[in-house]
Design a protein around this motif. Sequence first.
Motif, mmCIF file in Angstrom:
data_model
loop_
_atom_site.group_PDB
_atom_site.id
_atom_site.type_symbol
_atom_site.label_atom_id
_atom_site.label_comp_id
_atom_site.label_asym_id
_atom_site.label_seq_id
_atom_site.Cartn_x
_atom_site.Cartn_y
_atom_site.Cartn_z
ATOM 1 N N TRP A 33 0.833 -1.210 0.000
ATOM 2 C CA TRP A 33 0.000 0.000 0.000
ATOM 3 C C TRP A 33 0.865 1.257 0.000
ATOM 4 C CZ3 TRP A 33 -0.802 3.848 3.828
ATOM 5 C CH2 TRP A 33 -1.904 4.682 3.620
ATOM 6 N N LEU A 34 1.927 1.253 0.797
ATOM 7 C CA LEU A 34 2.826 2.405 0.844
ATOM 8 C C LEU A 34 3.516 2.626 -0.499
ATOM 9 C CD1 LEU A 34 4.433 1.835 4.363
ATOM 10 C CD2 LEU A 34 3.026 3.804 3.706
ATOM 11 N N ARG A 35 3.974 1.547 -1.129
ATOM 12 C CA ARG A 35 4.659 1.686 -2.410
ATOM 13 C C ARG A 35 3.706 2.203 -3.487
ATOM 14 N NH1 ARG A 35 9.744 -0.443 -3.111
ATOM 15 N NH2 ARG A 35 9.546 0.804 -5.017
ATOM 16 N N GLU A 36 2.462 1.748 -3.451
ATOM 17 C CA GLU A 36 1.474 2.242 -4.420
ATOM 18 C C GLU A 36 1.195 3.721 -4.201
ATOM 19 O OE1 GLU A 36 -2.019 -0.127 -4.333
ATOM 20 O OE2 GLU A 36 -1.037 -1.929 -5.129
ATOM 21 N N ARG A 37 1.023 4.121 -2.946
ATOM 22 C CA ARG A 37 0.789 5.543 -2.638
ATOM 23 C C ARG A 37 1.999 6.376 -3.037
ATOM 24 N NH1 ARG A 37 -2.787 6.866 1.391
ATOM 25 N NH2 ARG A 37 -2.373 8.999 0.672
ATOM 26 N N GLN A 38 3.190 5.828 -2.794
ATOM 27 C CA GLN A 38 4.414 6.544 -3.146
ATOM 28 C C GLN A 38 4.514 6.739 -4.656
ATOM 29 O OE1 GLN A 38 8.190 4.487 -2.431
ATOM 30 N NE2 GLN A 38 8.969 6.327 -1.420
ATOM 31 N N ALA A 39 4.231 5.673 -5.416
ATOM 32 C CA ALA A 39 4.311 5.760 -6.872
ATOM 33 C C ALA A 39 3.289 6.738 -7.438
ATOM 34 C CB ALA A 39 4.102 4.374 -7.481
ATOM 35 N N ALA A 40 2.159 6.859 -6.774
ATOM 36 C CA ALA A 40 1.105 7.763 -7.235
ATOM 37 C C ALA A 40 1.303 9.196 -6.743
ATOM 38 C CB ALA A 40 -0.255 7.245 -6.768
ATOM 39 N N GLY A 41 2.363 9.427 -5.951
ATOM 40 C CA GLY A 41 2.604 10.765 -5.422
ATOM 41 C C GLY A 41 1.636 11.169 -4.334
ATOM 42 N N GLU A 42 1.017 10.182 -3.677
ATOM 43 C CA GLU A 42 0.006 10.460 -2.657
ATOM 44 C C GLU A 42 0.529 10.278 -1.237
ATOM 45 O OE1 GLU A 42 -3.025 7.722 -3.670
ATOM 46 O OE2 GLU A 42 -3.676 8.811 -5.469
ATOM 47 N N LEU A 43 1.834 10.011 -1.103
ATOM 48 C CA LEU A 43 2.424 9.751 0.211
ATOM 49 C C LEU A 43 3.370 10.893 0.575
ATOM 50 C CD1 LEU A 43 2.491 7.326 2.294
ATOM 51 C CD2 LEU A 43 4.665 6.699 1.224
ATOM 52 N N PRO A 44 3.326 11.380 1.838
ATOM 53 C CA PRO A 44 4.328 12.363 2.254
ATOM 54 C C PRO A 44 5.733 11.842 1.964
ATOM 55 C CG PRO A 44 2.633 12.173 3.938
ATOM 56 C CD PRO A 44 2.356 11.101 2.907
ATOM 57 N N ALA A 45 6.625 12.719 1.576
ATOM 58 C CA ALA A 45 7.951 12.322 1.087
ATOM 59 C C ALA A 45 8.685 11.411 2.071
ATOM 60 C CB ALA A 45 8.790 13.562 0.808
ATOM 61 N N VAL A 46 9.206 10.287 1.538
ATOM 62 C CA VAL A 46 9.988 9.333 2.320
ATOM 63 C C VAL A 46 11.037 8.743 1.379
ATOM 64 C CG1 VAL A 46 8.295 7.521 1.857
ATOM 65 C CG2 VAL A 46 9.906 7.241 3.728
ATOM 66 N N GLU A 47 12.261 8.568 1.863
ATOM 67 C CA GLU A 47 13.352 8.096 1.008
ATOM 68 C C GLU A 47 13.394 6.587 0.887
ATOM 69 O OE1 GLU A 47 16.999 9.724 2.407
ATOM 70 O OE2 GLU A 47 16.400 11.815 2.058
#
Length: 214
Positions: A33-47
């Motif tokens: 879920w986190l990776r999907e949100r990250q790929a969609a630009g919907e997650l607060p920035a995380v490295e």
Amino acid sequence: MTGSGPAAVHPVGEHALLVELADPAEVTALYGWLRERQAAGELPAVEEIVPAAGTVLLDGVADVAALTRELRAARPDPAAAVRGPLVEVPTVYDGADLPEVARLWGVSPEAAVRIHTEPEYVVAFCGFAPGFGYLTGLPARYEVPRRATPRSSVPAGSVALAGPYTGVYPHPSPGGWQLLGRTGLPLWDATRTPPALLAPGTRVRFTPARETTA
């Protein structure tokens, strides 16, 4: 999403968070879920997002408070399909412990191979050695113990079982897992992105082979 949500979210220093969860299935669900949100630009920035057996570490967090709120509200569904890439692992099932695993399962070695090749596995997390993935997917009734006496050296490419996990040794190393067979796939390549062939979230199918594939 219908999961129960994280058991706890802990700050780790100033720019990281550690999420504790009840079991590996919830870890896999949250990681996906986190990776999907990250790929969609919907997650607060995380490295970096790093799953483990019962935790997910998020490092390089730009806004700890915002991401903490996201994580506490998250309800990933452990039953949801994993959308990671699929890797086929051709395996020669001639491992030294295959007869013992078959005995523990109460089946013939040929049936044990069929049992092991039936599921689609998911890399829950990596550890022990660079490129060593812990794969879930084998039904709980087929869990097997580690060997009472570990081997001093296990060849690279060995496909093995321990507890609820299947793993493939990326390098020669000591090990106490039950050896089912071997593959010629390169599990770790520092020039590849990511270096680990079986990175977290990857789906895996084991297929019987007469000879390993380099």
